[in-house]
Design an enzyme around this catalytic site. Structure first.
Site, PDB file in Angstrom:
ATOM      1  N   SER A  43      13.672  11.231  -7.066  1.00 45.13           N
ATOM      2  CA  SER A  43      12.452  11.180  -6.248  1.00 45.13           C
ATOM      3  C   SER A  43      12.552  10.270  -5.028  1.00 45.13           C
ATOM      4  O   SER A  43      11.664  10.297  -4.173  1.00 45.13           O
ATOM      5  CB  SER A  43      11.265  10.730  -7.088  1.00 45.13           C
TER       6      SER A  43
ATOM      7  N   TYR B 203      14.735  22.036  -3.797  1.00 44.84           N
ATOM      8  CA  TYR B 203      14.210  20.700  -4.093  1.00 44.84           C
ATOM      9  C   TYR B 203      15.073  19.996  -5.149  1.00 44.84           C
ATOM     10  O   TYR B 203      15.353  18.804  -5.056  1.00 44.84           O
ATOM     11  CB  TYR B 203      12.750  20.820  -4.563  1.00 44.84           C
TER      12      TYR B 203
HETATM   13  N1  GLN Z   1      14.012  15.804  -9.950  1.00 43.24           N
HETATM   14  C1  GLN Z   1      13.000  15.055 -10.620  1.00 43.24           C
HETATM   15  C2  GLN Z   1      11.813  15.933 -10.959  1.00 43.24           C
HETATM   16  O1  GLN Z   1      11.374  16.685 -10.148  1.00 43.24           O
HETATM   17  C3  GLN Z   1      12.590  13.875  -9.778  1.00 43.24           C
HETATM   18  C4  GLN Z   1      11.475  13.077 -10.404  1.00 43.24           C
HETATM   19  C5  GLN Z   1      11.524  11.613 -10.124  1.00 43.24           C
HETATM   20  O2  GLN Z   1      12.538  11.050  -9.779  1.00 43.24           O
HETATM   21  N2  GLN Z   1      10.419  10.957 -10.361  1.00 43.24           N
HETATM   22  O3  GLN Z   1      11.290  15.883 -12.040  1.00 43.24           O
END
Ligand code: GLN
Length: 452
Positions: A64, A191
């Site tokens: 994230s 994403y």
């Molecule tokens: N790739 C992760 C997700 O979408 C990223 C979430 C995070 O780091 N909080 O769940």
């Protein structure tokens, strides 16, 4: 002599090292297999100096922490209006992967929760690009923030895609509201690749430092995104970066920040420093346990809270005195420091209160290191009003902080390198060696009076 900062960082790590509380992110199998013992911290200064301790070069996926940067790219590539029309800027107070959208519009509440981040990813690059081109744009953009070419960890990507049901659900919901206007599957895929970009703590600190440095990477010197974009991103990080613990973070740490489920945490302190930490065990909010403790300590030890009030603007007028006597007298306002609105207001007041009886007035910027737009305009307006009141105004500006001084409408300033030059000009005039008041001859560059 050894710098004091690495020693401080080493000691800070040693203090948090015994804390083994928290859990690895279990919902992405590859992340559940991460080494929970890894612990690292880097401070990146805005002139490119790196201070680190612990595991600063271990690679892990950005997760994230990519969100504020992808949001920045979307804003830079598409402009503010199209992005703001699709993604709000309100803290949700919910978990990062909550399946929630603004009622009515279906807009994600902010770009730091997954709904907003999926949408931001879809807005990076040009509208015509295909999903692969967009992913390339995002990876190149993240690389520009880091100052080196980054790549994807295919295993983590594949591992997350196998279990991406929640993000797929969110994307389909966004598609049903036309917030996403394309295949939701492709957006989740892109994403997830974005989240799987491999970084080190050093990279993350440099990325944070680029935000703290108005969008300019401190090492490469590249302006990655514009200042207006940086302001937007830092504001959203400050209010939404730590999900449902954003309020606690804002009060206790007070550094615009972003966390990721692989255990990274960044903080960007505007105008000062970029900080990053790594420790994989997470608290109930999905934030790194030891990372949060470290940031709390850094903030209180070093006064890094953004709301920590800087010294007041009073000191901007260092002195207000007269040099020389009689017709040669020059009133000198010696200014210092960085001048913004409040500092400029002090100067205006000082000049008004003094109502200098001397004809020659010098505004001395020799000890000023920065002056922002509004302060510059206010200073020139002071110069204009002094001219209208029959003063001869000198701007002592050896570093051209006011590069093109144009006071406008009846105003005139003579720019000189130092006080001596101003004094010589005044003396020469009053002893008849100069043709007319205010003409510096070869003593300085003059800005001509505007013709009405
Ligand atoms: N790739 C992760 C997700 O979408 C990223 C979430 C995070 O780091 N909080 O769940």
């Amino acid at each position: 002599m050894r710098s004091v900062i690495p020693d401080y960082l080493t000691e800070a790590l040693a203090e948090v090292a015994p804390d083994v509380s928290g859990q690895l992110a279990g919902y992405i199998p590859e992340l559940a297999a991460a080494d929970p013992g890894r612990l690292g911290v880097v401070f990146a200064t805005l002139d490119g100096k790196i201070y680190g301790a612990g595991d600063v070069d271990a690679e892990f996926t950005i997760q994230s922490i990519s969100k504020p940067f992808a949001y920045a790219l979307a804003l830079a590539d598409r402009g503010f209006d199209p992005v703001l029309a699709k993604i709000g800027v309100e803290p949700s107070g919910e978990a990062f992967n909550e399946i929630s959208l603004e009622s009515g519009s279906g807009r994600p509440l902010n770009p730091m929760i997954n709904a907003g981040a999926l949408t931001a990813h879809s807005l990076a690059g040009s509208r015509e690009w295909d999903p692969a081109g967009r992913v390339e744009r995002v990876i190149d953009g993240l690389s520009a923030f880091a100052g080196r070419q980054l790549s994807i960890d295919e295993r983590v990507y594949a591992s997350e895609m196998e279990h991406a049901h929640r993000n797929l659900a969110i994307a389909h919901m966004l598609r049903s509201y036309d917030v996403l206007t394309e295949d939701p599957q492709a957006v989740v895929d892109g994403y997830t690749r974005q989240c799987s970009v491999l970084v080190t703590v050093r990279d993350l600190a440099m990325m944070a430092a680029t935000l703290a440095n108005r969008g300019v990477n401190p090492v490469s010197g590249e302006q990655v995104v514009g200042e207006r974009v940086v302001r937007q991103v830092l504001s959203v990080m400050a209010t939404c970066g730590m999900y449902d613990s954003a309020g606690d973070w804002a009060t206790q740490v007070g550094i615009p920040a972003k966390s990721g489920v692989s255990g990274g945490l960044i903080g960007a302190l505007p105008g000062q420093i970029g900080i990053a930490t790594l420790s994989a065990r997470l608290d109930a909010h999905g934030n790194s346990v030891r990372g949060v403790t470290l940031f709390e300590r850094f903030s209180s030890d070093m006064g890094l809270h953004v709301m920590e009030v800087p010294p007041s603007a009073r000191a901007v007028v260092r002195s207000n005195h007269v040099v020389g006597g009689g017709p040669h007298a020059v009133r000198v306002f010696q200014l210092q420091g960085g001048i913004r609105f409040a500092g400029a207001e002090r100067i205006v007041r000082e000049v008004l209160d003094t109502a200098p009886p001397e004809v020659a007035v010098a505004l001395d910027l020799t000890m000023v290191y920065s002056i922002d737009d509004v302060a510059r305009r206010m200073l020139l307006e002071v110069a204009r009003r002094l001219t209208v009141d029959h003063h001869e105004v000198f701007l002592i500006d050896p570093e051209a902080l006011v590069p093109d001084p144009e006071p406008g409408d009846g105003g005139r300033v003579t720019v000189v390198e130092d006080l001596e030059q101003a004094v010589r000009s005044v003396t020469a005039r009053s002893t008849g060696h100069e043709p007319a008041p205010g003409s510096p001859g070869d003593e300085g560059r003059e800005v001509p009076r505007e013709q009405p």
